[in-house]
Write a protein that holds these residues in place. Structure first.
Motif, PDB file in Angstrom:
ATOM      1  N   PHE A   1     -68.102 -59.430 -76.810  1.00 54.63           N
ATOM      2  CA  PHE A   1     -67.291 -59.321 -75.603  1.00 54.63           C
ATOM      3  C   PHE A   1     -68.127 -58.701 -74.499  1.00 54.63           C
ATOM      4  N   GLY A   2     -67.604 -58.789 -73.277  1.00 56.05           N
ATOM      5  CA  GLY A   2     -68.321 -58.278 -72.127  1.00 56.05           C
ATOM      6  C   GLY A   2     -67.809 -56.921 -71.712  1.00 56.05           C
ATOM      7  N   GLU A   3     -67.939 -56.651 -70.408  1.00 55.35           N
ATOM      8  CA  GLU A   3     -67.501 -55.364 -69.889  1.00 55.35           C
ATOM      9  C   GLU A   3     -65.985 -55.285 -69.908  1.00 55.35           C
ATOM     10  N   THR A   4     -65.455 -54.130 -70.273  1.00 56.47           N
ATOM     11  CA  THR A   4     -64.011 -53.946 -70.338  1.00 56.47           C
ATOM     12  C   THR A   4     -63.481 -53.664 -68.943  1.00 56.47           C
ATOM     13  N   SER A   5     -62.505 -54.478 -68.514  1.00 53.37           N
ATOM     14  CA  SER A   5     -61.912 -54.246 -67.203  1.00 53.37           C
ATOM     15  C   SER A   5     -60.779 -53.243 -67.331  1.00 53.37           C
ATOM     16  N   ARG A   6     -60.122 -52.983 -66.223  1.00 52.94           N
ATOM     17  CA  ARG A   6     -59.078 -51.961 -66.226  1.00 52.94           C
ATOM     18  C   ARG A   6     -57.897 -52.379 -67.082  1.00 52.94           C
ATOM     19  N   ARG A   7     -57.663 -53.684 -67.191  1.00 55.38           N
ATOM     20  CA  ARG A   7     -56.517 -54.159 -67.942  1.00 55.38           C
ATOM     21  C   ARG A   7     -56.873 -54.551 -69.359  1.00 55.38           C
ATOM     22  N   GLY A   8     -58.029 -54.159 -69.842  1.00 59.24           N
ATOM     23  CA  GLY A   8     -58.374 -54.417 -71.221  1.00 59.24           C
ATOM     24  C   GLY A   8     -58.937 -55.794 -71.497  1.00 59.24           C
TER      25      GLY A   8
ATOM     26  N   ASP B   1     -49.441 -55.863 -70.889  1.00 58.86           N
ATOM     27  CA  ASP B   1     -49.302 -57.039 -70.028  1.00 58.86           C
ATOM     28  C   ASP B   1     -47.845 -57.429 -69.861  1.00 58.86           C
ATOM     29  N   CYS B   2     -47.047 -57.251 -70.925  1.00 59.59           N
ATOM     30  CA  CYS B   2     -45.626 -57.584 -70.820  1.00 59.59           C
ATOM     31  C   CYS B   2     -44.960 -56.700 -69.767  1.00 59.59           C
ATOM     32  N   GLY B   3     -45.222 -55.392 -69.840  1.00 62.23           N
ATOM     33  CA  GLY B   3     -44.637 -54.485 -68.858  1.00 62.23           C
ATOM     34  C   GLY B   3     -45.141 -54.753 -67.453  1.00 62.23           C
ATOM     35  N   GLY B   4     -46.439 -55.013 -67.339  1.00 60.98           N
ATOM     36  CA  GLY B   4     -46.994 -55.298 -66.028  1.00 60.98           C
ATOM     37  C   GLY B   4     -46.409 -56.560 -65.423  1.00 60.98           C
ATOM     38  N   ALA B   5     -46.211 -57.580 -66.267  1.00 63.54           N
ATOM     39  CA  ALA B   5     -45.642 -58.826 -65.755  1.00 63.54           C
ATOM     40  C   ALA B   5     -44.198 -58.622 -65.318  1.00 63.54           C
ATOM     41  N   PHE B   6     -43.435 -57.834 -66.098  1.00 63.79           N
ATOM     42  CA  PHE B   6     -42.052 -57.577 -65.697  1.00 63.79           C
ATOM     43  C   PHE B   6     -42.020 -56.872 -64.343  1.00 63.79           C
ATOM     44  N   THR B   7     -42.879 -55.877 -64.177  1.00 57.90           N
ATOM     45  CA  THR B   7     -42.898 -55.147 -62.910  1.00 57.90           C
ATOM     46  C   THR B   7     -43.229 -56.078 -61.755  1.00 57.90           C
ATOM     47  N   MET B   8     -44.248 -56.904 -61.961  1.00 54.41           N
ATOM     48  CA  MET B   8     -44.648 -57.839 -60.920  1.00 54.41           C
ATOM     49  C   MET B   8     -43.506 -58.779 -60.560  1.00 54.41           C
TER      50      MET B   8
ATOM     51  N   GLY C   1     -37.822 -60.840 -63.246  1.00 56.05           N
ATOM     52  CA  GLY C   1     -38.693 -59.960 -64.011  1.00 56.05           C
ATOM     53  C   GLY C   1     -38.729 -60.345 -65.482  1.00 56.05           C
ATOM     54  N   GLY C   2     -37.583 -60.717 -66.031  1.00 55.41           N
ATOM     55  CA  GLY C   2     -37.548 -61.134 -67.427  1.00 55.41           C
ATOM     56  C   GLY C   2     -38.382 -62.380 -67.671  1.00 55.41           C
ATOM     57  N   SER C   3     -38.292 -63.340 -66.757  1.00 59.81           N
ATOM     58  CA  SER C   3     -39.096 -64.551 -66.928  1.00 59.81           C
ATOM     59  C   SER C   3     -40.584 -64.228 -66.896  1.00 59.81           C
ATOM     60  N   PHE C   4     -40.977 -63.384 -65.949  1.00 63.17           N
ATOM     61  CA  PHE C   4     -42.393 -63.009 -65.875  1.00 63.17           C
ATOM     62  C   PHE C   4     -42.817 -62.260 -67.129  1.00 63.17           C
TER      63      PHE C   4
ATOM     64  N   PHE D   1     -48.438 -65.036 -73.130  1.00 69.46           N
ATOM     65  CA  PHE D   1     -49.823 -65.321 -72.762  1.00 69.46           C
ATOM     66  C   PHE D   1     -50.771 -64.335 -73.430  1.00 69.46           C
ATOM     67  N   SER D   2     -50.419 -63.056 -73.377  1.00 73.25           N
ATOM     68  CA  SER D   2     -51.300 -62.038 -73.940  1.00 73.25           C
ATOM     69  C   SER D   2     -51.367 -62.147 -75.454  1.00 73.25           C
ATOM     70  N   THR D   3     -50.245 -62.489 -76.073  1.00 72.55           N
ATOM     71  CA  THR D   3     -50.242 -62.662 -77.525  1.00 72.55           C
ATOM     72  C   THR D   3     -51.173 -63.794 -77.940  1.00 72.55           C
ATOM     73  N   ILE D   4     -51.071 -64.917 -77.240  1.00 69.43           N
ATOM     74  CA  ILE D   4     -51.933 -66.054 -77.581  1.00 69.43           C
ATOM     75  C   ILE D   4     -53.386 -65.721 -77.295  1.00 69.43           C
ATOM     76  N   ASP D   5     -53.623 -64.989 -76.199  1.00 64.35           N
ATOM     77  CA  ASP D   5     -54.995 -64.628 -75.854  1.00 64.35           C
ATOM     78  C   ASP D   5     -55.610 -63.755 -76.942  1.00 64.35           C
ATOM     79  N   CYS D   6     -54.853 -62.749 -77.409  1.00 66.78           N
ATOM     80  CA  CYS D   6     -55.366 -61.885 -78.478  1.00 66.78           C
ATOM     81  C   CYS D   6     -55.558 -62.669 -79.769  1.00 66.78           C
TER      82      CYS D   6
END
Lengths: 238, 167
Positions: free
Chosen positions: A160-167, B16-23, B63-66, B73-78
């Protein structure tokens, strides 16, 4: 006597006919209406025969006729006016519509330009053979398949690369410079394995091949960051 | 302290879930303020009440949709990071496409393909913006002539001391 009876009957029918036009309903036996309708259709204004006896009926008929004529004139006027109105307004509306269309076109072009620029940056990063992401992929494959690295870190090796603020750790740090007329690129990224707490920093330098224009590795080595600190040289073409 | 650094991936899903809801809630609140104001009957008090009602009803839904989108998205990314063992921009784009496809699954295969394309393009744009931002901020700290020498860790074929800066 029989002629008088006939005259009275016809008079009643004339009155019904006139009142029908005025949209007033009389409570009359329906059979007489049904039987005598063809007579009304044939004759336009049969009550005129008895004008000598019914002045009021004649006056009502004349009034209805004049109303019809007025209606016809009104219809003609409205018909004649309709082709004029759009021809006057269409010029102004065309100018307004052209202005709106041009403004919307400019906005759409700006949006497409920004989108195109961002997509170009992404494709250059992903598909260009000289992008940091591509070289990082190649260097990571070399690290992954090196037996000494596997022995030190454990088999599923992650990079992996550099860790950003959001992980998110997708951007590798890179440095590009020119030396002796050739392009050089240095990369730095991190690897981990199944050993807990063990982490390594990979340093890599690539040099541009003047014949092919592609980057070739000058050196790749792994520096273990935790104790015991040591260095694993994967490739050295200096 | 590096050995105690937390692996970002499982916890990042919640972040990311919390951040998306806030956004979504804040952005949706702004949009619904304007929309409610315009939809209300004439009169300042009517319009203000329309704005407040629209925000109160609609902002949590947006907010719920976001949050659903961001969490999936974050789950699939991880998951992709774990499967591939490598983090690069491809993970983002693939995750965006798969999230769009999954969330449109009720509408049928054609809608899934369309949403996958939209998700992939959207995440590609976000990746592009991130790359541009990184390069722009990196140029602020770049020296005019960095001293470039071979690293000291390598065995010395020639004398070497220190190595250049990384961006």
């Amino acid at each position: 006597m029989s002629s008088l009876v006939l005259r009275i009957g016809r008079t009643t029918n004339c009155v019904q006919h006139i009142l029908k036009r005025v949209h007033v309903r009389l409570q009359q036996p329906r059979s007489s209406l049904l039987t005598l309708d063809p007579v009304f259709q044939t004759n336009h204004c049969p009550c005129s025969k008895w004008a000598f006896y019914h002045t009021r009926s004649l006056y009502t008929g004349v009034y209805l006729c004049s109303r019809k004529d007025e209606q016809k004139d009104t219809d003609q006027l409205s018909v004649s006016r309709s082709p004029h109105t759009p021809s006057r307004g269409s010029a102004t509306q065309k100018v307004k519509q052209a202005g709106k269309d041009f403004t919307y076109l400019i906005v759409v072009l700006i949006g497409l330009g920004v989108t195109g620029g961002l997509l170009y940056v992404v494709f250059q990063e992903l598909f260009s053979s000289s992008s940091p992401s591509k070289i990082y992929g190649k260097a990571f494959e070399r690290c992954r398949s090196h037996p000494e690295v596997i022995g030190a870190f454990g088999e599923p090796i992650k990079g992996f690369g550099e860790t950003s603020r959001r992980g998110r750790r997708q951007q590798v740090s890179h440095l590009e410079y020119m030396k002796d007329g050739l392009k050089y690129m240095r990369l730095k990224f991190y690897i981990e394995g199944s050993e807990p707490g063990l982490r390594g920093t990979v340093h890599s330098e690539s040099k541009e091949n003047p014949e092919t224009g592609k980057y070739e590795f000058r050196y790749i080595f792994v520096e273990i960051d935790t104790y015991p600190r040591r260095t694993i040289v994967i490739e050295d073409n200096r | 302290m590096e050995e105690y650094a937390r692996e970002p991936c499982p916890w990042r899903i919640v972040d990311d879930c919390g951040g998306a809801f806030t956004m979504g809630a804040i952005g949706g609140g702004v949009f619904q303020t304007v929309k409610g104001f315009r939809n209300a009957p004439v009169g300042v008090r009517h319009r203000l009440r329309g704005s407040a009602n629209a925000v109160r009803v609609r902002a949590p839904q947006i907010g719920g949709s976001f949050a659903v989108w961001g969490g999936l998205f974050s789950t699939i990314d991880c998951g992709l990071v774990r499967l591939r063992g490598k983090e690069d921009p491809w993970n983002s784009i693939t995750s965006g496409a798969m999230t769009g496809a999954i969330l449109a699954a009720r509408s049928g295969p054609l809608a899934m393909v369309g949403s996958a394309m939209m998700g992939g393009i959207l995440l590609a744009l976000i990746e592009g913006f991130g790359i541009l931002l990184t390069r722009y901020t990196a140029q602020q700290f770049q020296n005019s002539s960095p001293i470039v020498e071979d690293p000291k860790q390598l065995p010395p074929k020639e004398e070497a001391r220190g190595y250049g800066q990384y961006q």
